[in-house]
Write an enzyme that holds these catalytic residues in place. Sequence first.
Site, PDB file in Angstrom:
ATOM      1  N   ALA A  98      -3.828   7.378  -5.428  1.00 21.34           N
ATOM      2  CA  ALA A  98      -2.486   6.956  -5.195  1.00 21.34           C
ATOM      3  C   ALA A  98      -2.612   5.366  -5.569  1.00 21.34           C
ATOM      4  O   ALA A  98      -2.400   4.744  -4.733  1.00 21.34           O
ATOM      5  CB  ALA A  98      -1.741   7.362  -4.148  1.00 21.34           C
ATOM      6  N   GLY A 146       0.869  -1.108  -0.168  1.00 17.89           N
ATOM      7  CA  GLY A 146       0.010  -0.050   0.154  1.00 17.89           C
ATOM      8  C   GLY A 146       0.925   1.279   0.020  1.00 17.89           C
ATOM      9  O   GLY A 146       2.030   1.083  -0.145  1.00 17.89           O
ATOM     10  N   ASN A 147       0.315   2.567   0.148  1.00 19.12           N
ATOM     11  CA  ASN A 147       0.876   3.785   0.292  1.00 19.12           C
ATOM     12  C   ASN A 147       0.152   4.662   1.408  1.00 19.12           C
ATOM     13  O   ASN A 147      -0.715   4.248   1.752  1.00 19.12           O
ATOM     14  CB  ASN A 147       1.289   4.162  -1.084  1.00 19.12           C
ATOM     15  CG  ASN A 147      -0.133   4.589  -1.864  1.00 19.12           C
ATOM     16  OD1 ASN A 147      -0.808   5.587  -1.164  1.00 19.12           O
ATOM     17  ND2 ASN A 147      -0.581   3.864  -2.772  1.00 19.12           N
ATOM     18  N   HIS A 148       1.121   5.582   1.449  1.00 21.51           N
ATOM     19  CA  HIS A 148       0.611   6.554   2.582  1.00 21.51           C
ATOM     20  C   HIS A 148      -0.674   7.650   2.103  1.00 21.51           C
ATOM     21  O   HIS A 148      -1.058   8.557   2.934  1.00 21.51           O
ATOM     22  CB  HIS A 148       1.680   7.615   3.087  1.00 21.51           C
ATOM     23  CG  HIS A 148       2.723   6.771   3.844  1.00 21.51           C
ATOM     24  ND1 HIS A 148       2.411   5.809   5.056  1.00 21.51           N
ATOM     25  CD2 HIS A 148       3.846   6.386   3.532  1.00 21.51           C
ATOM     26  CE1 HIS A 148       3.359   5.503   5.345  1.00 21.51           C
ATOM     27  NE2 HIS A 148       4.498   5.688   4.597  1.00 21.51           N
ATOM     28  N   SER A 149      -1.118   7.412   1.066  1.00 22.45           N
ATOM     29  CA  SER A 149      -2.293   8.384   0.860  1.00 22.45           C
ATOM     30  C   SER A 149      -3.468   8.240   1.761  1.00 22.45           C
ATOM     31  O   SER A 149      -3.977   7.314   2.148  1.00 22.45           O
ATOM     32  CB  SER A 149      -2.832   7.870  -0.756  1.00 22.45           C
ATOM     33  OG  SER A 149      -4.057   8.802  -1.061  1.00 22.45           O
TER      34      SER A 149
END
Length: 397
Positions: A266, A200-203
């Site tokens: 994102a 995943g990512n920090h969006s």
Amino acid sequence: MIVSGGIAAYKCLEVIRRLRDQGIAVRPILTRAGAQFVTPLSLGAISGDKVYQELFSLTDEHEIGHIRLARDADLVLVAPATANILAKMAQGIADDLASTVLLATDLPVMVAPAMNPLMWSHAATQANMRILRERGIGVIEPGEGEMAESNERGIGRLAEPEDIIGTVTGFLGGGRLKGRRALVTSGPTHEDIDPVRYIGNHSSGKQGHAIAGALARLGAETTLVTGPVQLPDPAGVTTVHVRSAQEMLAACEQGLPADVAVCAAAVADWRVAERAAEKIKKDGTGQPPSFRFTENPDILKSLSAPGNRRPGLIIGFAAETQTVIENAVSKRRAKGCDWIVANDVSAGSGTFGGDTNIVHLIRGEGETDIEHWPRLSKADVARRLGDEIAAALETAS
Ligand code: CTP
């Protein structure tokens, strides 16, 4: 419209006047505390209607009972909404006319909270807001600013009259994007590795969600396709929850046709080629597992491909950590979208997860095609982008 107590109550007069200018009739209900800040006389004069105040008033009940007050409208708006009335709404307390109407109504309800920042951030108020949001109450978010009654700064200030008016007219179908359809992507995607792990990512989804809310307030029939986020669904928006890029693409295709698409998600660029059916265990050799990755579909590029289902205006975002403008200009060309909103997500910019954003709106490659916006709240970026979209669609038609 319910006017509860608070120094911001005077602003309701402007809201009512401007709603009436747009042909929207407003029937005011004034709480006892509200009457300390605006007089029934001024409220009655501005609204051109009777001001309802008492639950057990024989004449009021004779003319129009609280049950009819709770039914005969398209929307119940509480502005300003104090911590007290929000708490009563959350708990189902009906001890005056306003709270009884709110309990008796089956109409859509919107609240515009206004209070001291400490009262707004108090765990009790926040818990009440969670309950109200879960029940589908629309929230016109309070802004940040200096409080009228003290020098304290923080969140709790009544939303600007134009936001309240925009939300109401958008909801009632009178906004600049009335009759238009909008599609917005937001948040990260989670690409499963096995049943318990993902990439995943920090969006945070804050910017995309704010854009969907802004477009809905302008009257667009808005679909938001969002990856996993810790945010409430925006008021007045059809929200579709997905996890992976593939699911996001499928949901976007379902959301077509649209007049405008804004891709603020994102999206993970890669996923593991083979998702393990069972949790991957350590094999005891001390060697970490290796994964083969495969590229995810590019949603923005796919929506931008020529064809008769292509939305007339497609806007991408470019999250960059260096040479922001140059990278965004080439990204716009590579993706085939019309506009790209470039933002700096480098460490220290505070963009990921933060409440503000510094963006550059790129509509072409010439000097004059690039607008540099100052640092704005994500809500203000959304509002401004909404206005730009409305202007572009108006010019195109
Ligand atoms: N985007 C998309 N689908 C993808 C990847 C990106 O729709 N699989 C969209 C994003 O929503 C955004 C734009 O493309 O509007 C640019 O995203 P960004 O992450 O900045 O660019 P990438 O295409 O991932 O390129 P790179 O990571 O190489 O900078």
